[in-house]
Structures are given as C-alpha cells and as structure tokens.
Scaffold this motif. Structure first.
Motif, short mmCIF file in Angstrom:
data_model
loop_
_atom_site.label_atom_id
_atom_site.label_comp_id
_atom_site.label_asym_id
_atom_site.label_seq_id
_atom_site.Cartn_x
_atom_site.Cartn_y
_atom_site.Cartn_z
N ALA A 73 0.83 -1.22 0.00
CA ALA A 73 0.00 0.00 0.00
C ALA A 73 0.86 1.26 0.00
O ALA A 73 0.53 2.25 -0.65
N GLU A 74 1.98 1.24 0.71
CA GLU A 74 2.87 2.41 0.74
C GLU A 74 3.45 2.72 -0.63
O GLU A 74 3.65 3.86 -0.99
N ARG A 75 3.73 1.66 -1.38
CA ARG A 75 4.36 1.85 -2.70
C ARG A 75 3.35 2.05 -3.83
O ARG A 75 3.68 2.63 -4.86
N TYR A 76 2.15 1.54 -3.65
CA TYR A 76 1.13 1.64 -4.72
C TYR A 76 -0.19 2.16 -4.14
O TYR A 76 -1.22 1.46 -4.18
N PRO A 77 -0.19 3.40 -3.62
CA PRO A 77 -1.42 3.90 -2.98
C PRO A 77 -2.60 3.97 -3.95
O PRO A 77 -3.74 3.69 -3.57
N GLN A 78 -2.31 4.33 -5.21
CA GLN A 78 -3.42 4.43 -6.19
C GLN A 78 -4.09 3.07 -6.41
O GLN A 78 -5.28 3.00 -6.69
N GLU A 89 -13.65 -5.11 -1.16
CA GLU A 89 -13.28 -4.84 0.23
C GLU A 89 -11.76 -4.84 0.35
O GLU A 89 -11.09 -5.75 -0.13
N LEU A 90 -11.24 -3.80 1.00
CA LEU A 90 -9.80 -3.76 1.29
C LEU A 90 -9.60 -4.23 2.73
O LEU A 90 -10.21 -3.71 3.67
N ALA A 91 -8.74 -5.24 2.89
CA ALA A 91 -8.42 -5.77 4.21
C ALA A 91 -6.90 -5.86 4.34
O ALA A 91 -6.18 -5.46 3.43
N SER A 92 -6.45 -6.34 5.48
CA SER A 92 -5.02 -6.26 5.81
C SER A 92 -4.34 -7.63 5.84
O SER A 92 -4.89 -8.60 6.35
N PHE A 95 1.86 -5.70 7.72
CA PHE A 95 2.71 -4.74 7.01
C PHE A 95 3.84 -5.43 6.25
O PHE A 95 3.99 -5.26 5.05
N ALA A 96 4.63 -6.21 6.94
CA ALA A 96 5.89 -6.68 6.36
C ALA A 96 5.94 -8.18 6.06
O ALA A 96 7.01 -8.74 5.84
N HIS A 97 4.79 -8.83 6.04
CA HIS A 97 4.70 -10.26 5.72
C HIS A 97 5.60 -11.12 6.59
O HIS A 97 6.34 -11.99 6.11
N LYS A 98 5.51 -10.88 7.90
CA LYS A 98 6.22 -11.74 8.84
C LYS A 98 5.21 -12.69 9.46
O LYS A 98 4.13 -12.27 9.86
N ARG A 99 5.60 -13.96 9.56
CA ARG A 99 4.70 -14.93 10.20
C ARG A 99 4.41 -14.52 11.63
O ARG A 99 5.33 -14.13 12.36
N ALA A 100 3.16 -14.68 12.04
CA ALA A 100 2.77 -14.30 13.40
C ALA A 100 3.63 -15.03 14.43
O ALA A 100 4.15 -14.42 15.37
N LEU A 114 0.18 -1.04 12.34
CA LEU A 114 0.73 -0.17 11.30
C LEU A 114 0.05 -0.43 9.96
O LEU A 114 -0.33 0.51 9.24
N ALA A 115 -0.13 -1.70 9.62
CA ALA A 115 -0.77 -2.04 8.35
C ALA A 115 -2.16 -1.44 8.27
O ALA A 115 -2.57 -0.88 7.24
N LYS A 116 -2.92 -1.51 9.36
CA LYS A 116 -4.28 -1.00 9.37
C LYS A 116 -4.29 0.51 9.13
O LYS A 116 -5.06 1.03 8.31
N VAL A 117 -3.39 1.22 9.82
CA VAL A 117 -3.31 2.67 9.67
C VAL A 117 -2.93 3.05 8.24
O VAL A 117 -3.55 3.93 7.62
N VAL A 118 -1.92 2.37 7.70
CA VAL A 118 -1.44 2.70 6.34
C VAL A 118 -2.55 2.43 5.32
O VAL A 118 -2.83 3.26 4.45
N LEU A 119 -3.21 1.29 5.43
CA LEU A 119 -4.26 0.95 4.47
C LEU A 119 -5.44 1.92 4.57
O LEU A 119 -5.97 2.38 3.55
N GLU A 120 -5.83 2.25 5.78
CA GLU A 120 -6.98 3.15 5.95
C GLU A 120 -6.64 4.56 5.47
O GLU A 120 -7.46 5.21 4.81
#
Ligand SMILES: [Zn+2]
Length: 275
Positions: A73-78, A89-92, A95-100, A114-120
C-alpha cells in the motif's frame, strides 16, 4: 461422486473470493532466498497483476476481499484506491509479511496496527479484516487473536485447518466461529473426507489439482456442508512471466511455478461456476 441434493435447485450460495496482495518475491517460501532488504530492488509486478484481476472480476460481476500488505500500500497507494473504487473490500495482510509465530506479541501487534493505519489512510476506508501471512496462526494462539482484536479488526481469516509443512491447524473448526468477544475467525475452506480435512480453498493446491477436482471439492462444501467457500489466491499466481528466483529448493520451485499459465483460465471457470 455424490450428487448435490441438500440445497433447493436454483438457490446459489454466495461464496467469498479473497486475494492476498503481495509480490512474487514476498512469499514466505522465498524468504530464505530474497532478503527483505532486497525487496525494493526486485521488479515489482503486483500492481499490473492486481489490475488484471480487477478487470477480470468486473467481467464476471464479482466482488472480492483484497488482503493487502501495508508494504504494498505504501508503494502503490493508487492501486489501493482502485480496489476500493471498484467496489471490493480492502483488508489487511499485515505490514511486512512476517509470520505471526515468528514474532513477539508486541512486534506482531505493531505490525498489524501499522498495516491498518497505512491501508486506511491510503484508501480512505475502514479496514475490518486481517489475514496472517502463511496462515501462521492456529486456534491455540489466543495471544494473536487478542492482538488482532486490540488492533481494531473485527474479523480474521488466518486459519487453514489442514496439515501442511509450513502452516495449518488441522483440529481447528472448519467454518466461521468467534475466537474473541469481538473477533470472528473465518478459516479458508477445507473438505472433510476419510476423517481428515483436505485443502480446497485455493493456493498451490488449486494450481496443482485438475480444475474438475477443485470444483467437486468446492461444490461439496456448498451442497453437503451448506457453507460458503472461502477461496484465496495471490496476484503472482496469474503471472507466468514473472522473473524467476534462482537457486531455490526444488520443492519451493515446484510449488511456486506449477501451472501458473493455467491459473487465470481456472479462475475464470471458477467465477463462472460459483457465485
Ligand atoms: Zn501472504
């Protein structure tokens, strides 16, 4: 093959199509071969592939849920805006694709927050859903569900109730269930046969199995279990021309590249056959 008899003819069940928005070099199985620090140096193909998916979904009048990485999302906001503007629907996907499971609870929480904030911020919509990279949450990981709930998500689709060498939670419930007071878990679809769960909801198995077999598995879920299918795939799976990552393990190579050229045709058939 058992014929579908338990649903009134003519009543189609609405299923869920989900797309994990990440690029070919961000796949967990590629992690030993492509360092995170190299991500920005690789040829990005996710935008073009998602645009192809958006056009295809439009053709079939289908709407999907896109679990996008905050990194993307940071690199391709459009692109995030186009997903929303097209009625999806946009969901999350974090952010960095790390396994939980590879993170401390605190690090996991900050990644998904962070992912939620950036996407929203990027798309101007509320993000309600979260999917863990590589289905890296099991039904026993209450700490992770607590983080997801606290980060403000209202559902998760992070469990794949199968046995697999990289992920899976074979004893978890197969269908949507509450995991916290304010959090619903919506597992990816499996089929129950011979006393165990079999993968049916997409990913590499959908590319590996003949389409007719996948369709039979998914129809059983609609007609026998009387449940909607939760199906998933990745944008790179329709991209047969993606740059090859060299020097990778033969199992990783097989799983990643098998039948990429067949994927779009199969997805079109799926969109035609299922609602
Ligand atoms: Zn992923």
């Amino acid at each position: 093959m058992r014929s579908p008899t338990r649903v009134q003819p003519g009543i189609a069940m609405c299923n869920a199509l989900t797309i994990d928005v990440e690029d070919y070099f961000q796949v967990s199985a590629m992690a030993p071969y492509v360092a995170r620090s190299e991500w920005d140096t690789r040829e990005g193909r996710v935008e073009k592939n998602v645009d192809r998916i958006l056009a295809m979904l439009d053709e079939y009048g289908a709407r999907a849920t896109f679990f996008a990485l905050g990194w993307v999302a940071e690199r391709y906001p459009q692109l995030m805006r186009r997903i929303v503007d097209n009625g999806h629907e946009l969901a999350s996907h974090g952010f960095a694709h790390k396994r939980a499971k590879d993170q401390s609870p605190a690090a996991f929480f900050s990644d998904i927050q962070l992912a939620k904030v950036v996407l929203e911020d990027t798309a101007g919509v509320q993000v309600k859903g979260y999917r863990a990279p590589s289905f890296s949450i099991s039904d026993a990981d209450d700490w992770a569900f607590e983080c997801i709930e606290r980060a403000g998500y209202s559902y998760s689709s992070s469990i794949y109730p199968i046995r697999h060498d990289h992920y899976g939670s074979p004893d978890a419930p197969r269908f949507a269930h509450d995991v916290r007071e304010r959090l619903l878990e919506v597992p990816v679809t499996t089929m129950r046969l011979f006393g165990r769960n079999w993968p049916a909801g997409g990913g590499g198995y959908f590319r590996l199995l003949p389409y007719m077999m996948s369709r039979w598995l998914l129809r059983r879920v609609n007609y026998v279990d009387q449940q909607p299918v939760i199906f998933y795939f990745h944008p790179w799976e329709i991209d047969a021309a993606q740059p090859r990552v060299h020097g990778i393990d033969s199992k990783v190579r097989f799983r990643h590249y098998i039948n990429l050229h067949r994927m779009e045709g199969r997805l079109r058939q799926l969109l035609f056959d299922f609602q």
